[in-house]
Write a protein that holds these residues in place. Structure first.
Motif, PDB file in Angstrom:
ATOM      1  N   ARG A 137       0.834  -1.203   0.000  1.00 38.42           N
ATOM      2  CA  ARG A 137       0.000   0.000   0.000  1.00 38.42           C
ATOM      3  C   ARG A 137       0.871   1.256   0.000  1.00 38.42           C
ATOM      4  O   ARG A 137       0.655   2.181  -0.776  1.00 38.42           O
ATOM      5  N   LEU A 188      -5.736   0.574  -2.933  1.00 38.47           N
ATOM      6  CA  LEU A 188      -7.114   0.095  -2.833  1.00 38.47           C
ATOM      7  C   LEU A 188      -7.877   1.043  -1.913  1.00 38.47           C
ATOM      8  O   LEU A 188      -7.508   1.243  -0.762  1.00 38.47           O
ATOM      9  N   VAL A 190     -11.240   2.246   0.112  1.00 37.86           N
ATOM     10  CA  VAL A 190     -12.528   1.859   0.670  1.00 37.86           C
ATOM     11  C   VAL A 190     -13.108   3.067   1.364  1.00 37.86           C
ATOM     12  O   VAL A 190     -12.615   3.474   2.424  1.00 37.86           O
ATOM     13  N   ALA A 191     -14.111   3.660   0.781  1.00 35.29           N
ATOM     14  CA  ALA A 191     -14.776   4.775   1.451  1.00 35.29           C
ATOM     15  C   ALA A 191     -16.123   4.340   1.981  1.00 35.29           C
ATOM     16  O   ALA A 191     -16.567   4.799   3.020  1.00 35.29           O
ATOM     17  N   THR A 192     -16.757   3.434   1.289  1.00 36.44           N
ATOM     18  CA  THR A 192     -18.053   2.931   1.754  1.00 36.44           C
ATOM     19  C   THR A 192     -18.084   1.432   1.541  1.00 36.44           C
ATOM     20  O   THR A 192     -17.188   0.854   0.929  1.00 36.44           O
ATOM     21  N   SER A 193     -19.134   0.822   2.052  1.00 38.91           N
ATOM     22  CA  SER A 193     -19.239  -0.628   1.903  1.00 38.91           C
ATOM     23  C   SER A 193     -19.398  -1.023   0.441  1.00 38.91           C
ATOM     24  O   SER A 193     -19.118  -2.153   0.059  1.00 38.91           O
ATOM     25  N   ILE A 196     -16.299  -2.506  -1.373  1.00 39.46           N
ATOM     26  CA  ILE A 196     -15.648  -3.752  -0.951  1.00 39.46           C
ATOM     27  C   ILE A 196     -15.433  -4.730  -2.102  1.00 39.46           C
ATOM     28  O   ILE A 196     -14.339  -5.279  -2.244  1.00 39.46           O
ATOM     29  N   VAL A 199     -12.234  -4.110  -3.909  1.00 40.30           N
ATOM     30  CA  VAL A 199     -10.935  -4.313  -3.240  1.00 40.30           C
ATOM     31  C   VAL A 199     -10.715  -5.771  -2.855  1.00 40.30           C
ATOM     32  O   VAL A 199      -9.665  -6.116  -2.334  1.00 40.30           O
ATOM     33  N   GLN A 200     -11.695  -6.603  -3.079  1.00 40.12           N
ATOM     34  CA  GLN A 200     -11.485  -8.030  -2.829  1.00 40.12           C
ATOM     35  C   GLN A 200     -10.883  -8.636  -4.095  1.00 40.12           C
ATOM     36  O   GLN A 200     -11.533  -9.338  -4.852  1.00 40.12           O
ATOM     37  N   GLU A 588      -9.185 -14.242   5.688  1.00 43.18           N
ATOM     38  CA  GLU A 588      -9.314 -13.839   4.299  1.00 43.18           C
ATOM     39  C   GLU A 588     -10.161 -14.851   3.528  1.00 43.18           C
ATOM     40  O   GLU A 588     -10.984 -14.476   2.707  1.00 43.18           O
ATOM     41  N   LEU A 591     -13.758 -14.390   3.862  1.00 43.01           N
ATOM     42  CA  LEU A 591     -14.372 -13.309   3.089  1.00 43.01           C
ATOM     43  C   LEU A 591     -14.801 -13.782   1.711  1.00 43.01           C
ATOM     44  O   LEU A 591     -15.547 -13.099   1.025  1.00 43.01           O
ATOM     45  N   GLY A 592     -14.295 -14.924   1.293  1.00 45.19           N
ATOM     46  CA  GLY A 592     -14.803 -15.535   0.077  1.00 45.19           C
ATOM     47  C   GLY A 592     -14.129 -15.091  -1.208  1.00 45.19           C
ATOM     48  O   GLY A 592     -14.483 -15.552  -2.277  1.00 45.19           O
ATOM     49  N   TYR A 593     -13.164 -14.201  -1.117  1.00 52.27           N
ATOM     50  CA  TYR A 593     -12.575 -13.715  -2.369  1.00 52.27           C
ATOM     51  C   TYR A 593     -11.337 -14.501  -2.765  1.00 52.27           C
ATOM     52  O   TYR A 593     -10.843 -14.385  -3.883  1.00 52.27           O
TER      53      TYR A 593
END
Lengths: 600, 1040
Positions: A137, A188, A190-193, A196, A199-200, A588, A591-593
């Motif tokens: 990052r 990556l 992330v400002a809101t849901s 997501i 970024v996955q 991780e 999370l499914g990604y």
């Protein structure tokens, strides 16, 4: 009725007050911008960082600090796993291979040796992948913003290349443990849901991952300088980018990845492509050989400074110097990420108790007997060992046989009857010396490589060597041998390494025999430098008896007259083939990604 | 300091002067009389000559005597009765009766920014009168509320002096954010930080606003319910002086039941045998523990008894004066409250006076001015001063020591000498003196902590009627200022320390020698910091309208308010500010059909410009069915009201950093453990500073939004003797600010630096039922009341990652749900242990033994691990709270009893609160005697504890399971009061109007199903709190 007069005046005053309050409240409402204050601050934003040369450079240092590899274990706090990426928990990773063992049973390597690690704990014992992503990052922030900075275009190109290299290095660090990984080449956000899903990032195939690292290295090499002024020694040079490319291609060509059969059966074709190439292609070895040769050529022709270290008269001192003197000309890249409180932790984790570390709970790193057998005698012949377990042999024989081993053993192992460092006095490790922490180790003696300059708790920790030139002679020899390349070149590369420590040269025999010789030379030369742990994986030999599986041996010394030593097995280690690649962290996977590696 | 302490005294003196200055009255004829309610004489009834300030009150027999003009009118009023005007018409003897008015038309309740007639109010509002709160002999108002209000749950977690306030939630919990569940506290119309320290004697009423209709006016701060405290105001009339005095004993009743030395040593030997070790204690040791003949090396000490006193004292006094004229009414009150002596003092001298005590002084001056018919002003001045002196570490420290010391660890004092070491204990029993260097719970020699705090609440409000412009119109304004100051000092004292050992030459001889000379050190450290001082200002102004046109009654309110709090530790050092608009419109037709519209529009600086203000409307309807013509006019059912409301309210307590809408700054640092070092060693190597990315902001951060729905009914039966009311509510809390937990690590930022988002959803629903009955049989008046509340919440969304099994999920389950293994009895035989089909436990260590726990293998994979941890029990906050009370009065006697309880709640105690031999040498508890042993199992004895082990913690048996998470529900006799009011003839000689003596008790008895001997409300999981105290109180109340 005086009161009434007073009341009247109070009434009048009250009305005015009331009116005033109403007016003021209304005013406040209209002036709510001022009433509800905004913080007026002199905060530094990303733009103000990159508006300044100094701050831009200081952000680059942040990229260095978070995206370098520093594998000495040097900080430990029960509540803080922040630095676990750097080294195994309390011990160097060599203690999880046949090289060494950590005596303290709380060391992370102990959990690996017992097979007691899984997707929920992997980040705790050896590798916290989060910290690679954090480095990536920071590199991405730098790469995306450097163009705004007031540096000249040429300077910007160099600095960007540094960050590109470090980003690739972190991807490599992940790849060597996990196979194909998500490639993250931008910040990556992330400002809101809703952000997501974007970024996955899913895993790339192994091939894509290799190609990404290689092309990034090539891009960085095009802009990196061959050297830096003295005060910037330690910054990335072109050779480092070439070195990372060469190591990446060597790994990619190795049996673990370069094979039609995966290390464990994989049904899912997509996952199959993530854990390695799906076929064997000998040309990968050729590419690896060429890339390693490019490093050697860069050192010899282009760098103007880089070469095998040949100083010091005594071959033991010569080899030792590489690891205790950061100024030797063999080091292409090292990491100077030492904090001010480093030495205490470093000393506690890495040095023998009572000799250097004076606390009561040393980790004590011992070198196994398995590993000792890797070393030839100083004349290049094989040592003859007495290998009957639990049988006492004379102690004099222990001293004699170990004393006959080649210079790199003498420089790397602190065994009984020798000095920790010149002039510090002879030390014995007899196990009867109760209370003497020198008996608390498994193996034939303590690790000394890297540590000779460490005399007490205030000695600074050494710099961790990421790339040194010797590796690329060995990489070159290995890749060339596997691709059936020029025999003379194989001999040349291997013997450069042997001759530096005054060992007799080797002549080419055949591919299989040379493979063994090259690997053995590599083991000895790069011992404890976090190569073996990955080499046995990429060679797919970790599961062989005595490598990362099965019996580990040491020599136990018994005082008396005569004093004796006994060969003892101190541990049976656990290995499962799924461990050739690490699992992704359970968090991780949940999370499914990300597709979990097979077997985990 | 001096100024701060004298200020209240000055205020008090001013009050007295005002009181003296109140105008007198002229003399006419003397009217005597008696007021009854038809049968029973009413005492304390206000009698006022209309149009004057001349007033009196009736005595215990209902009699009064007053001078009045012979053509005058007496205004007779009494709380709970309809006020009556009686023309004198020249009479000198008047006997009359007042009508009981349980829901008098005049009866009002306090709502947000105003008062309403209770009859026609449509919100879900519960009230409790100050006189009810005074009955509980407890320290704070929050504790007095326990069991008093349906739908308000109060849990007192500790009985520690000065910090025993109850945690209060209205209708349970509805947000994920643990620190954002507290209701809003309003005192006299102003948002205050606390109310617990207000003297209950100063309180007129507490109203709890529960539904959206009632709380929407508070907008972004109203979602968790609102508690409105109204302090007393004077009534026109002669000064009425009240003096009450209470003295009480406090008993920390539910204390750990520790095993004495002999049984302790037996059990410890057993634990060692269970672990394959040699038992520590020989037969001789055991004999000595049993006989107690060697009190030093074989001691038998109950450390709870050593540290905690069996009884401590409490006293409280209140003196208040109220009265006034039509132009000026006053209520002034002075209160003192003290609790003393909870801990034993060290036996050695400290060199300075010290007493464990908590003192509170309360001062209240309330004035109401009628400057003219139209213009009134109210002044409310309140001050609470606390002075708390306690051994450093407090109850936490004392119980931490008591729960970790064994009975055999040797005495702390011998012959008054402080012992720092005992050598020669059997088998290395550790010695540790819990009195530290000086005090029961000290460390490093620190001993006494003195805390002083001073809270000042002031507000002035003005109201001006503008009937001239249009009837019913008025304007009002208020300004308020609060100030808080707190100081803490710690005093240290060192003294001589002694060592005990056995004479090496003659083991029978015990040597005691001074091993440490006390330094002359006597230290004082002041911990005075910024966060101990703050101030807050508030202002509001508004227009009101209230008018009746025939059958139509209309009221309206528009009000603007602003608040600024200067709390010193706020991020960016800017004050916290609120701006708001409030609006309410009500309309009633024939006092039968009722509608109400409430709106709050407010914002704070914590949200982005442009998205700062939120609009929170609510709408409610009421219907008094019993007013309809068709409604039967029978005594069986006399009243029926239906009401319902729906609305939106906000909650801005987000537990997030301030100004979340902006990114955190980049900061520069040297990297700490991760530095960057460049250069050539020995020449020009340097460590460089580096810039770090800051935390990310969430630009669109918003408040939580609660959508609330409520329906209720109020009924009266049997000529109003039986009352029944019920409410059903449903709430969905959306927009809860919560960390996105599905952000992958690829983003490369620690979770704490990532922006949270308004994503959480929680629902909460439940009901409240209240039932009351009151009646009179001749002189015997009695009443019975019961209340039952239920609230169940559920997490609807929290961005939870996939869990391996459904039972591991948090979504769909209540907040604070416990998760753990399911206990299925003990392994009783080696056959069971050796059974290859038994599940393997992750925590087996060296292997299981008979006497270990069986757990349910939820996923059937043959392993017991964290994947077998499902929801167990309930959450740690009760779903059910209930109370039942009754009372009677007969002639001068009266009695009230309050019982209360909770249900659907779990408690989890671990470590030193629940396990024996913690950290090797911790104490054992009586219930450990029911441990598993082969012998006890074979004999069929009751077994309620696994086999004993030393240093329990990480082992198999001590994982979180429903063995340790226990049913925390309880039923408690909370409060009993018995009193006697002396007859008039006796008092007249003493110049008293009334005298009542009473005894009362609090926390008298508790029934619980917990195996632990701990108070179910004292939820510190290691038991390091003082349990709520049992109180025995005696008091007298004089009026003159």
């Amino acid at each position: 009725m005086k009161f009434n007069y007073r009341y009247k005046s109070i009434v009048a005053a009250g009305r005015m007050f009331l009116a005033g309050v109403v007016v003021i409240s209304c005013m406040q409402f209209t002036a709510c911008k001022r009433f509800l204050e905004m913080p007026v601050t002199s905060d530094i934003t990303v733009d103000s960082v990159f508006a300044s040369k100094d701050r831009t450079l200081q952000f680059l240092w942040k990229v260095y600090s978070t995206a370098s590899i520093f594998e000495f274990p040097y900080y430990w706090d029960a509540s803080d796993q922040a630095y676990r990426h750097y080294g195994t928990y309390c011990a160097p990773v060599a203690c999880a291979t046949d090289e060494a063992d950590a005596w303290a049973n709380y060391a992370g390597t102990d959990y690996i040796n017992r097979g007691n690690w899984d997707p929920t704990t992997v980040h705790y014992w050896e590798f916290n992948s989060f910290y690679c992503w954090r480095g990536i990052r920071n590199a991405n922030i730098f790469i995306e913003n450097i163009d705004k900075s007031p540096y000249s275009d040429a300077e910007k190109a160099i600095m960007k290349a540094e960050a590109v290299f470090l980003r690739a290095l972190m991807h490599f660090d992940l790849m060597q443990r996990l196979g194909g990984i998500p490639i993250v080449d931008k910040v990556l956000k992330v400002a809101t849901s809703d952000d997501i899903p974007s970024v996955q990032v899913p895993r790339s195939s192994f091939e894509e991952t290799v190609n990404f690292i290689v092309s990034e290295c090539e891009a960085a090499a095009a802009n990196l300088p061959n050297s830096w002024p003295s005060n910037y020694k330690g910054r990335i040079v072109k050779g480092a980018a070439l070195a990372l490319k060469a190591r990446t291609l060597l790994y990619a060509a190795s049996p673990l990845f370069n094979s039609a059969t995966p290390y464990v059966p994989v049904a899912d074709p997509e996952l199959r492509a993530m854990v390695g190439y799906t076929n064997y292609d000998p040309s990968r070895w050729e590419k690896a050989a060429a890339a390693s040769k490019a490093v050697l050529d860069w050192a010899a022709n282009e760098s103007g400074w880089c070469g095998l270290y040949m100083g010091k008269d005594n071959p033991v001192d010569r080899y030792e110097e590489i690891f205790i003197n950061p100024n030797v000309n063999e080091i292409i890249l090292d990491a100077g990420t030492m904090g001010p409180n480093t030495p205490n932790y470093f000393v506690r984790f890495m040095t023998p108790g009572r000799v250097v570390y004076t606390g009561s709970d040393p980790v004590n790193i011992g070198i196994t007997f398995n590993w000792t057998k890797m070393y030839q005698k100083a004349d290049g012949t094989e040592q003859v060992w007495d290998e009957v377990e639990d049988t006492p042999y004379p102690y004099t024989q222990y001293q004699q046989k170990l004393g006959e081993l080649e210079p790199r053993f003498q420089a790397s192992v602190f065994y009984s009857g020798t000095e920790w460092s010149r002039g510090t006095g002879t030390v014995y490790h007899f196990h009867e010396q109760a209370g003497n922490l020198l008996t608390l180790y498994n193996g034939v003696g303590f690790m000394r490589k890297f540590l000779k300059g460490v005399f007490n708790g205030s000695s600074p920790a050494p710099r961790w060597i990421t790339f040194r030139l010797a590796e690329f002679y060995l990489n070159y020899a290995e890749a060339l041998n596997e691709s059936n390349g020029d025999h003379g070149q194989i001999e040349w590369a291997l013997n450069q390494i042997r001759q530096r420590v005054d060992l007799p040269a080797i002549t080419y025999t055949n591919q299989d025999d040379m493979r063994e010789k090259i690997r053995r030379e590599r083991n000895v030369e790069l011992a404890f430098e976090e190569h073996r742990y990955f080499d046995v994986r990429r060679w797919k030999i970790a599961g062989e008896e005595g490598v990362m599986k099965g019996g580990m041996y040491g020599l136990k010394l018994t005082a008396g007259s005569p004093a004796t030593y006994t060969l003892v097995k101190f541990e049976d280690r656990v290995w499962e083939d799924k461990m050739y690649l690490y699992p992704f962290r359970q968090n991780e996977v949940d999370l499914g990604y990300v597709k979990q590696n097979p077997g985990w | 300091m001096l100024m701060r302490q004298t200020t209240p005294v000055l205020v008090w003196m001013v009050g007295i002067l005002l009181f003296i200055a109140s105008p007198g009255f002229s003399q006419n004829i003397t009217v005597k009389g008696r007021i009854t309610d038809g049968a029973v004489p009413l005492s304390g009834v206000n009698i006022l000559v209309k149009g004057t300030t001349n007033g009196t009150t009736t005595d215990v027999e209902g009699r009064f005597s007053i001078s009045a003009p012979s053509n005058g009118v007496l205004v007779v009023s009494h709380a709970g009765y309809t006020t009556k005007e009686i023309p004198i018409n020249g009479r000198t003897e008047i006997t009359d009766r007042l009508e009981l008015a349980a829901d008098d038309l005049e009866d009002v309740i306090v709502v947000g920014y105003g008062v309403q007639r209770k009859l026609t109010s449509t919100g879900a509002i519960a009230s409790v009168k100050g006189e009810e709160l005074v009955k509980a002999p407890v320290a704070g108002l929050s504790n007095a509320l326990i069991g008093q209000v349906a739908g308000l749950q109060a849990v007192q977690n500790t009985g520690e002096f000065g910090s025993d306030q109850a945690t209060i939630y209205v209708r349970g919990m509805a947000t994920l954010n643990g620190s954002g569940r507290n209701p809003l506290i309003i005192v006299d119309g102003v948002v205050r930080e606390t109310f617990n320290n207000i003297d209950p004697n100063e309180v007129e009423s507490i109203n709890v606003l529960k539904d959206a209709s009632a709380t929407a006016v508070y907008g972004v701060r109203g979602a968790n319910g609102v508690i409105i405290i109204t302090t007393r105001q004077g009534k026109a009339g002669k000064p009425v002086m009240n003096l009450s005095s209470n003295v009480a004993f406090l008993q920390p009743v539910i204390l750990p039941d520790l095993l004495p030395a002999y049984e302790y040593a037996l059990l410890r030997n057993e634990a060692e045998r269970n672990m394959g070790k040699t038992p520590t204690f020989s037969e001789e040791d055991l004999r000595l523990y049993q006989t107690g003949e060697d009190p030093i090396f074989h001691s038998n000490i109950n450390w709870v008894d050593e540290l905690i006193k069996d009884f401590s004292t409490q006293q409280s006094y209140n003196f208040n004066v109220s009265g006034g004229t039509e132009k000026l009414r006053y209520f002034t009150s002075l209160g003192y409250f003290n609790q003393s002596g909870g801990y034993h003092k060290p036996e050695t001298s400290l060199g300075f006076p010290y007493r464990h005590s908590y003192n509170r002084f309360n001062i209240r001056m309330n004035f109401d001015f009628n400057f003219s018919k139209d213009f009134t002003m109210s002044v409310r001045l309140g001050e609470q001063i606390t002075d708390n002196s306690f051994p450093n570490g407090g109850a936490w420290g004392a119980f931490d020591k008591a729960n970790n010391l064994s009975p055999i660890s040797g005495p702390a004092y011998v012959d008054g000498k402080y012992i720092e070491s005992i050598r020669g204990m059997p088998a290395g029993v550790p010695f540790f003196n819990p009195f530290g260097m000086a005090g029961p719970t000290s460390t490093n020699g620190a001993f006494v902590t003195d805390q002083f705090s001073n809270t000042i609440n002031t507000n002035i409000s003005l109201k001006y009627r503008l009937d001239r412009i249009t009837p019913g119109l008025s304007i009002r304004a208020m300004g308020a200022y609060d100030s808080y100051y707190r100081k803490q000092a710690i005093r240290n004292k060192y003294h001589d320390a002694y060592t005990i050992l056995k004479d090496p030459n003659d083991p029978g001889n015990v040597i005691i020698y001074k091993s440490k000379e006390a330094g002359p050190f006597y230290g004082m450290s002041n911990a005075i910091s910024d966060n101990n001082k703050w101030r807050k200002m508030y202002a509001e102004a508004g227009i009101e309208y209230d008018r009746t046109f025939g059958d139509h009654k209309v009221t309206g309110l528009i009000l603007a308010n602003a608040e600024k709090g200067y709390f010193p530790n706020l991020e960016y050092k800017l004050p916290a500010a609120y701006l708001g608009l409030v609006s309410r419109v009500t309309y009633a037709y024939k006092s039968k059909y009722l509608t109400e519209l409430n709106m709050g529009y407010n914002g704070s600086e914590n949200f982005r410009e442009g998205a700062r203000f939120g609009f929170f409307p609510s709408f409610s309807l009421g219907y008094i069915v019993s007013e309809e013509k068709f409604f039967p006019k029978i005594s069986a059912i006399t009243f029926l009201k239906l009401r319902g409301s729906y609305g939106k309210v906000g909650n801005d307590k987000l537990a997030a950093r301030r100004y979340l809408y902006i990114d955190g700054p980049f900061t520069v640092g040297n990297g700490g453990y991760q530095a960057t070092v460049m250069g050539t060693a020995g020449l020009d190597m340097l460590r460089y500073n580096m810039y770090n990315e800051g935390r990310l902001g969430f630009a669109d951060v918003q408040w939580e939004i609660a959508e609330k729905f409520n329906i209720g009914a109020e009924m009266r039966f049997l000529n109003d003797r039986l009352t029944l009311s019920g409410d059903y509510f449903q709430e969905v809390r959306n927009n809860i600010l919560w960390n996105l937990s599905t952000i992958p690590e690829l983003v490369g930022m620690p979770g704490t630096d990532m922006p949270p988002a308004n994503i959480g959803k929680v629902q909460n629903r439940g009901y409240e039922i209240e039932l009351g009955y009151n009646d009179r049989i001749d002189n015997f008046t009695y009443w019975v009341k019961g209340a039952w509340s239920f609230a169940r919440n559920r997490i609807n969304f929290m961005d939870e990652p996939n869990r391996a099994y459904e039972w591991m999920r948090r979504t769909g389950r209540p907040l604070n749900q416990y998760y753990g293994l399911t206990f299925e009895g003990f392994y009783n035989t080696w056959d069971e242990i050796n059974d290859s089909k038994r599940p393997i436990s992750q925590w087996e260590g060296a292997g299981l033994q008979p006497g270990d726990m069986k757990y349910k293998d939820l996923n059937g994979d043959g392993f017991i691990n964290s994947q077998d941890m499902g929801p167990i029990g309930y959450s740690n906050w009760p779903e059910i709270t209930y109370s039942a009370s009754f009372g009677f009065s007969y002639k001068g006697f009266d009695m009230t009893v309050l019982t209360q309880g909770t249900g659907h709640v779990s408690v989890y105690f671990a470590s030193s609160a629940a396990y024996p031999f913690t950290a090797d040498w911790g104490p054992a508890h009586r219930w450990n005697l029911e441990r598993w042993t082969p012998e006890r199992y074979a004999a069929g004895e009751p077994i309620s504890f696994p086999r004993l082990e030393l240093s329990p913690g990480a082992q198999h048996n001590y994982q979180v399971s429903d063995f340790w998470v226990q049913n925390g529900s309880y039923f408690r006799i909370k409060n009993v009061e018995m009193g006697y009011r002396f007859s008039n003839s006796l008092l007249a000689n003493l110049g008293l109007k009334s005298c009542r003596v009473y005894v009362s008790g609090n926390n008298l008895y508790t029934w619980t199903r917990m195996k632990y001997r701990l108070d179910p409300d004292a939820r510190e999981s290691w038991g390091r709190v003082m349990p709520p105290m049992r109180v025995f109180n005696a008091g007298v109340n004089l009026q003159f």
